[in-house]
Write a protein that holds these residues in place. Sequence first.
Motif, PDB file in Angstrom:
ATOM      1  N   ARG A   1       0.826  -1.204   0.000  1.00 20.09           N
ATOM      2  CA  ARG A   1       0.000   0.000   0.000  1.00 20.09           C
ATOM      3  C   ARG A   1       0.867   1.263   0.000  1.00 20.09           C
TER       4      ARG A   1
ATOM      5  N   ASP B   1       2.165   1.914  -3.351  1.00 20.70           N
ATOM      6  CA  ASP B   1       1.122   2.456  -4.219  1.00 20.70           C
ATOM      7  C   ASP B   1       1.034   3.970  -4.023  1.00 20.70           C
ATOM      8  N   ARG B   2       1.121   4.385  -2.761  1.00 21.80           N
ATOM      9  CA  ARG B   2       1.087   5.816  -2.439  1.00 21.80           C
ATOM     10  C   ARG B   2       2.273   6.527  -3.080  1.00 21.80           C
TER      11      ARG B   2
ATOM     12  N   LEU C   1       3.992   5.587  -5.645  1.00 19.32           N
ATOM     13  CA  LEU C   1       3.832   5.613  -7.097  1.00 19.32           C
ATOM     14  C   LEU C   1       2.899   6.749  -7.512  1.00 19.32           C
ATOM     15  N   GLY C   2       1.892   7.014  -6.678  1.00 13.57           N
ATOM     16  CA  GLY C   2       1.008   8.144  -6.942  1.00 13.57           C
ATOM     17  C   GLY C   2       1.755   9.469  -6.872  1.00 13.57           C
TER      18      GLY C   2
ATOM     19  N   ILE D   1      -1.501  -5.884  -8.086  1.00 13.23           N
ATOM     20  CA  ILE D   1      -2.025  -4.762  -7.299  1.00 13.23           C
ATOM     21  C   ILE D   1      -1.399  -3.450  -7.742  1.00 13.23           C
ATOM     22  N   LEU D   2      -0.095  -3.459  -7.991  1.00 10.71           N
ATOM     23  CA  LEU D   2       0.579  -2.207  -8.320  1.00 10.71           C
ATOM     24  C   LEU D   2       0.589  -1.929  -9.821  1.00 10.71           C
ATOM     25  N   GLY D   3       0.253  -2.933 -10.608  1.00  7.91           N
ATOM     26  CA  GLY D   3       0.164  -2.718 -12.051  1.00  7.91           C
ATOM     27  C   GLY D   3       1.476  -2.309 -12.693  1.00  7.91           C
TER      28      GLY D   3
ATOM     29  N   PRO E   1      -3.187   4.664 -13.684  1.00  5.94           N
ATOM     30  CA  PRO E   1      -3.665   4.087 -12.421  1.00  5.94           C
ATOM     31  C   PRO E   1      -3.918   5.191 -11.392  1.00  5.94           C
ATOM     32  N   VAL E   2      -4.953   5.012 -10.581  1.00  6.40           N
ATOM     33  CA  VAL E   2      -5.196   5.944  -9.481  1.00  6.40           C
ATOM     34  C   VAL E   2      -4.619   5.275  -8.237  1.00  6.40           C
ATOM     35  N   ARG E   3      -3.574   5.884  -7.687  1.00  3.90           N
ATOM     36  CA  ARG E   3      -2.813   5.277  -6.594  1.00  3.90           C
ATOM     37  C   ARG E   3      -3.393   5.638  -5.234  1.00  3.90           C
ATOM     38  N   SER E   4      -3.015   4.850  -4.254  1.00  4.14           N
ATOM     39  CA  SER E   4      -3.414   5.105  -2.874  1.00  4.14           C
ATOM     40  C   SER E   4      -3.125   6.553  -2.508  1.00  4.14           C
ATOM     41  N   GLY E   5      -4.125   7.242  -1.952  1.00  2.00           N
ATOM     42  CA  GLY E   5      -3.911   8.625  -1.538  1.00  2.00           C
ATOM     43  C   GLY E   5      -4.266   9.634  -2.610  1.00  2.00           C
ATOM     44  N   GLN E   6      -4.477   9.179  -3.849  1.00  2.00           N
ATOM     45  CA  GLN E   6      -4.866  10.117  -4.897  1.00  2.00           C
ATOM     46  C   GLN E   6      -6.379  10.237  -4.938  1.00  2.00           C
TER      47      GLN E   6
ATOM     48  N   THR F   1      -6.108   0.483 -12.945  1.00  2.00           N
ATOM     49  CA  THR F   1      -6.482   0.079 -11.585  1.00  2.00           C
ATOM     50  C   THR F   1      -6.634   1.264 -10.648  1.00  2.00           C
TER      51      THR F   1
ATOM     52  N   ALA G   1      -6.107   0.629  -3.298  1.00  4.99           N
ATOM     53  CA  ALA G   1      -6.731   0.780  -1.986  1.00  4.99           C
ATOM     54  C   ALA G   1      -6.336   2.138  -1.422  1.00  4.99           C
TER      55      ALA G   1
ATOM     56  N   ARG H   1     -10.108  -1.029  -6.047  1.00  9.05           N
ATOM     57  CA  ARG H   1      -9.772  -1.408  -4.679  1.00  9.05           C
ATOM     58  C   ARG H   1     -10.006  -0.270  -3.693  1.00  9.05           C
TER      59      ARG H   1
END
Lengths: 270, 248
Positions: free
Chosen positions: A151, A154-155, A157-158, A202-204, B147-152, B166, B169, B186
Amino acid sequence: MTEIIVVTSGKGGVGKTTTSASMACGLARRGKRVAVIDFDIGLRNLDLIMGCERRVVYDFVNVINGDCALKQALIKDKRLETLHVLAASQTRDKDALTEDGVRRVLDGLIADAFDYIICDSPAGIEKGAHLAMYFADRAVVVVNPEVSSVRDSDRILGLLASKTHRSVNGNGGVKEHLLLTRYNPRRVANGEMMSVEDVKEILGLDVIGVVPESPDVLSASNAGVPVILSETSDAAAAYEDAVARLLGEELPLRFLEEPKRGFFARMFGG
Amino acid sequence: MTTQRAEAASGPAIDIRFGQVGLIQVLIWTTNPGAILDELTGRVATAPKFFQRTAVSIDLGPLGREPSVEEMQGVLDAVRRAGMCPVGLASGAAVAPALSRPLDLPLLPPFREFQPPAEVGARTRREEPRPEPQPEAGVLAQLHPQPVRSGQRVYARGRDLVVTATVGAGAELIADGCVHVYGALRGRAVAGARGETGARVFCQDFHAELVSIAGVFRVFETLPPDLAGKPVQAWLDGDALRFERLGA
């Protein structure tokens, strides 16, 4: 042409510094001129992993503040001639870093014709991590096969997609790579750990390397030798593969299966 | 000094705002300065700190006639001597306007009818129906191919949102219209963010943490097995949020 690579993760303790040190060594061993910078101001660790902690005189913050020239602060590695380390300051905090200061140091390294600049990011998403990724061309996101690390990645990566120089200025964005560390095939097989496929889904993103969990990593760190240099280790081979993939080679992933135990090992419970 | 000068240079010299302060009214039944002073000093003595240098408005209403300027100067003098500061004249009748200029005091509306102009103005403005940004005919959906990431958080104002990757979460999709996800969902999906009850949520691979339509939401602590990982749509049926497998 200098390429700036940030090694980041969001979560702490996943192996960012180990990865930074090993990738820098791997690139330097292939003849590239590499500078590796510790962005974790106040928690200086990279110099320990690189085994140059007793040779730190000037650090990153000194260069930013103009206390010394960039050349004075760059520590030349004793094993690999083309590898240089810029240590973090242990006595300061992350506020000592400024966008302008970081830009000047990176410009100085680019002018000095380095091939690669590896930015070892601190954990978290605050100033230090932000500035470590801000000027990057590529990112290696280090992730452990467990939910909180995934997770946090993922943050990160955003943020790479929105809060970097390349994304803000529309230069095609930062190229992102995933590197799994502490991978334990036996626990994956038992369903106790996420698999490479789970994390990829999940992370694509595609995976640039999978480093198996190995006691060699800890002993190498304690000895001040980047693990990629310990010849017989699986972790070293995995990092070597990751460096090759970073340079564009296509290699199949290794160490995804539990090593088959030999006849004698099975007989004697070794 | 430097900062003051910097401030003055960067902004306007003054600001004009409507404000509201409580103001003590002194209602007079007589213009006899002696009588007024006697009573006022008596009252002031009971709470000297409260009345000392306090701003007051002189209400001529009870007097029932128009006093002369000289009479009023005597009244004001008595009030000042009692320790108060007259700041205006109040009267419902037409007596006060003629006195305002020679006494150099502004006219204030009488207490009972007093309404601060700012309040009145603001209220009427607030009551005007706000123009709702209605989705115009033919407005395309907002497309989000990354992709739309966590926190976005991605918000499609006044239209549908289409995500072709994707949604992690902890990520949030918000649309005034429908939300479409051609990938795994997610994170959270909020459709009909401005109350459009006909909005729906569609996704290819359902793992949502939360789905909301026009303020009616459901959190998924555990995913229903018949929906998890399936193509799903959600819509509002009265007050109930409904979920259904697509193409089943």
